[in-house]
Design a protein around this motif. Structure first.
Motif, mmCIF file in Angstrom:
data_model
loop_
_atom_site.group_PDB
_atom_site.id
_atom_site.type_symbol
_atom_site.label_atom_id
_atom_site.label_comp_id
_atom_site.label_asym_id
_atom_site.label_seq_id
_atom_site.Cartn_x
_atom_site.Cartn_y
_atom_site.Cartn_z
ATOM 1 N N ALA A 67 0.462 63.464 -22.483
ATOM 2 C CA ALA A 67 1.634 63.039 -23.247
ATOM 3 C C ALA A 67 2.332 61.870 -22.559
ATOM 4 N N THR A 68 2.896 60.982 -23.369
ATOM 5 C CA THR A 68 3.734 59.889 -22.884
ATOM 6 C C THR A 68 5.090 60.025 -23.562
ATOM 7 N N ARG B 272 4.069 59.583 -27.270
ATOM 8 C CA ARG B 272 2.986 60.307 -27.929
ATOM 9 C C ARG B 272 2.809 61.700 -27.328
ATOM 10 N N TYR B 273 2.377 62.647 -28.178
ATOM 11 C CA TYR B 273 1.998 63.968 -27.700
ATOM 12 C C TYR B 273 0.628 63.882 -27.037
ATOM 13 N N GLY B 274 0.358 64.801 -26.123
ATOM 14 C CA GLY B 274 -0.936 64.848 -25.468
ATOM 15 C C GLY B 274 -2.020 65.294 -26.436
ATOM 16 N N SER B 275 -3.273 64.879 -26.165
ATOM 17 C CA SER B 275 -4.358 65.208 -27.091
ATOM 18 C C SER B 275 -5.711 65.118 -26.403
ATOM 19 N N ASN C 176 -4.084 67.843 -30.901
ATOM 20 C CA ASN C 176 -3.016 67.553 -29.950
ATOM 21 C C ASN C 176 -2.462 68.831 -29.328
ATOM 22 N N GLU C 177 -1.530 68.668 -28.415
ATOM 23 C CA GLU C 177 -1.027 69.798 -27.632
ATOM 24 C C GLU C 177 -0.278 70.826 -28.469
ATOM 25 N N TYR C 178 0.083 70.482 -29.705
ATOM 26 C CA TYR C 178 0.779 71.420 -30.582
ATOM 27 C C TYR C 178 -0.157 72.083 -31.590
ATOM 28 N N GLY D 87 -0.335 61.566 -32.608
ATOM 29 C CA GLY D 87 0.593 61.329 -31.508
ATOM 30 C C GLY D 87 2.037 61.643 -31.815
ATOM 31 N N LYS E 290 3.728 67.421 -35.089
ATOM 32 C CA LYS E 290 3.372 68.740 -34.572
ATOM 33 C C LYS E 290 2.654 69.590 -35.615
ATOM 34 N N ASN F 270 -3.495 54.516 -24.292
ATOM 35 C CA ASN F 270 -3.300 55.971 -24.256
ATOM 36 C C ASN F 270 -4.258 56.724 -25.174
#
Length: 426
Positions: free
Chosen positions: A54-55, A58-61, A76-78, A110, A113, A326
């Motif tokens: 994540a930045t 953006r969400y992590g993925s 992604n992380e969600y 990114g 959710k 990213n």
């Protein structure tokens, strides 16, 4: 060299994106469990995985894709997931009023959710890709996105697939099989979903390169290589993102397989992939120096070596751009409007790519169109590294003779020179 560089020529002439040939993708939410699963079917092995922490923006993925670093599938992380199936939409006949200037699904991955948040973006922009994307979240929602509109899930599962034409014949029961198995059972677990993937996998001219089952609530992924459903690689996304950004070869996570190795070694990209592996083992500059020396011989061991070195140069650019964006694809390569907004940064991979491009473009027997293409790539590399004057010189050389220039090089080169003349980069 040009005779053996078919893949690059195809890319230059089509500049298409999300061209995975045929896939079977589905989501299923029942019994308190929410999964997405997919067979990725194509002709090109060497699948990459890349992790994008994540930045602030953006969400992590985690992403899966071919060596060109286009995202074929991602989560992604969600627990928001998407995957593409190729389709034959004629975008010129559709009333697309507001296409997104970059990669729309990458933007959603990114910034969103769940499907509800994604719908806000999808109502604003047109999906201007000749493909169908299944988007699913851990809450059990899913939709199939097409250029003609959005198809919402009506039951507890949804299938996104296509039928591929090979040698003029339409042969495909994959969507029917997936629908039948999901409709006739109330199961929803790894073994059941794996059985569906097994029943719908492909072998032959098109192969199921890898299969994945995403537990959208737990944030884990079970991956199977080359339709071998007895060997699994499990990804815990939260744990992997803590390790930082990186690109990996999917096959490195599996034991040796005669079937996969035979398929890979007979592919036209095998030499390029071998050189990239040697760079990891022995160092980039040492490896490049070795192969340039080999290339300079009157009769190098492999007649396709120069083509492979050009492919290596392009791969280094794609890797570099992927990291600095990213995890995003190289929009410039696909002539996307956002791709012309070149960010400037330093990366030794760009320097290595530039050295290869200069060596190859200086060879006397190089096809003029291919030489001009290499000048264009050198222009991009120099611009990205802040060498504006050198970039302008290369771009000018790349389009000096329009009749001996690929259309895509002429288009991109002309656009970049206009921006350079306007002082976009000072």
């Amino acid at each position: 060299m040009q005779k053996h560089f078919i893949l690059i020529l195809i890319s230059l002439l089509t500049t298409g994106i999300h061209t995975v040939k045929a896939c079977t993708i589905f989501s299923c939410s029942r019994g308190g469990q929410t999964f997405a699963a997919a067979n990725e079917d194509d002709t090109t092995p060497f699948t990459r995985i890349w992790y994008n922490p994540a930045t602030k923006d953006r969400y992590g993925s985690v992403c899966f894709g071919a060596p060109d670093m286009q995202v074929a599938a991602a989560m992604n992380e969600y627990g928001l997931f998407y995957d593409f199936a190729a389709a034959n939409y004629d975008l010129s006949k559709l009333n697309l009023k507001n296409p997104y200037k970059g990669d729309l699904m990458w933007e959603i991955l990114g910034k969103c959710k769940n499907v509800k948040e994604a719908m806000v973006i999808l109502k604003k922009y047109d999906f201007a890709i000749s493909a169908k994307a299944l988007l699913a979240d851990k809450e059990g929602n899913s939709i199939v996105i097409t250029p003609e509109g959005i198809i919402e899930k009506t039951g507890d599962f949804q299938v996104n697939s296509n039928c591929n034409v090979i040698n003029g014949k339409l042969s495909c029961r994959r969507p029917e099989i997936a629908n039948e198995m999901l409709a006739s059972s109330q199961e929803n677990n790894i073994d059941f979903l794996k059985a569906i993937l097994d029943k719908t996998h492909q072998e032959g001219e098109l192969n199921t390169l890898y299969s994945s089952i995403y537990d959208l609530k737990k944030g884990t992924i079970n991956v199977y290589l080359f339709h071998d459903y007895n060997t699994v690689y499990t990804i815990n996304l939260k744990a992997e993102l803590k390790k930082g950004y990186r690109i990996e070869n999917l096959a490195d996570h599996f034991p040796s397989s005669f079937a996969y190795e035979s398929f890979s070694k007979n592919h036209s990209l095998y030499l390029k992939e071998s050189i990239l592996q040697e760079m990891k083992d022995k160092g980039t500059e040492t490896t490049i120096a070795h192969y340039i020396t080999e290339s300079e011989k009157q009769a190098p061991k492999n007649k396709n070596l120069n083509s492979a070195l050009l492919e290596v140069a392009l791969q280094l650019i794609k890797y570099s751009w992927n990291e600095q964006s990213n995890g995003g694809m190289w929009d410039y390569w696909f002539s996307k409007p956002e791709g012309y907004n070149v960010k400037q940064y330093k990366d030794p991979r760009l320097t290595s790519a530039d050295n290869l491009l200069k060596y190859l473009s200086a060879k006397e027997n190089t096809d003029l169109k291919l030489k001009n293409f290499m000048y264009e790539m050198s222009g991009f590399v120099n611009l990205a590294q802040g060498n504006t004057s050198a970039a302008k010189e290369f771009y000018e050389k790349s389009i000096y003779n329009p009749e001996e220039t690929y259309k895509v090089t002429l288009s991109r080169g002309t656009e970049m020179l206009c921006r350079l003349d306007e002082g976009k980069w000072k």
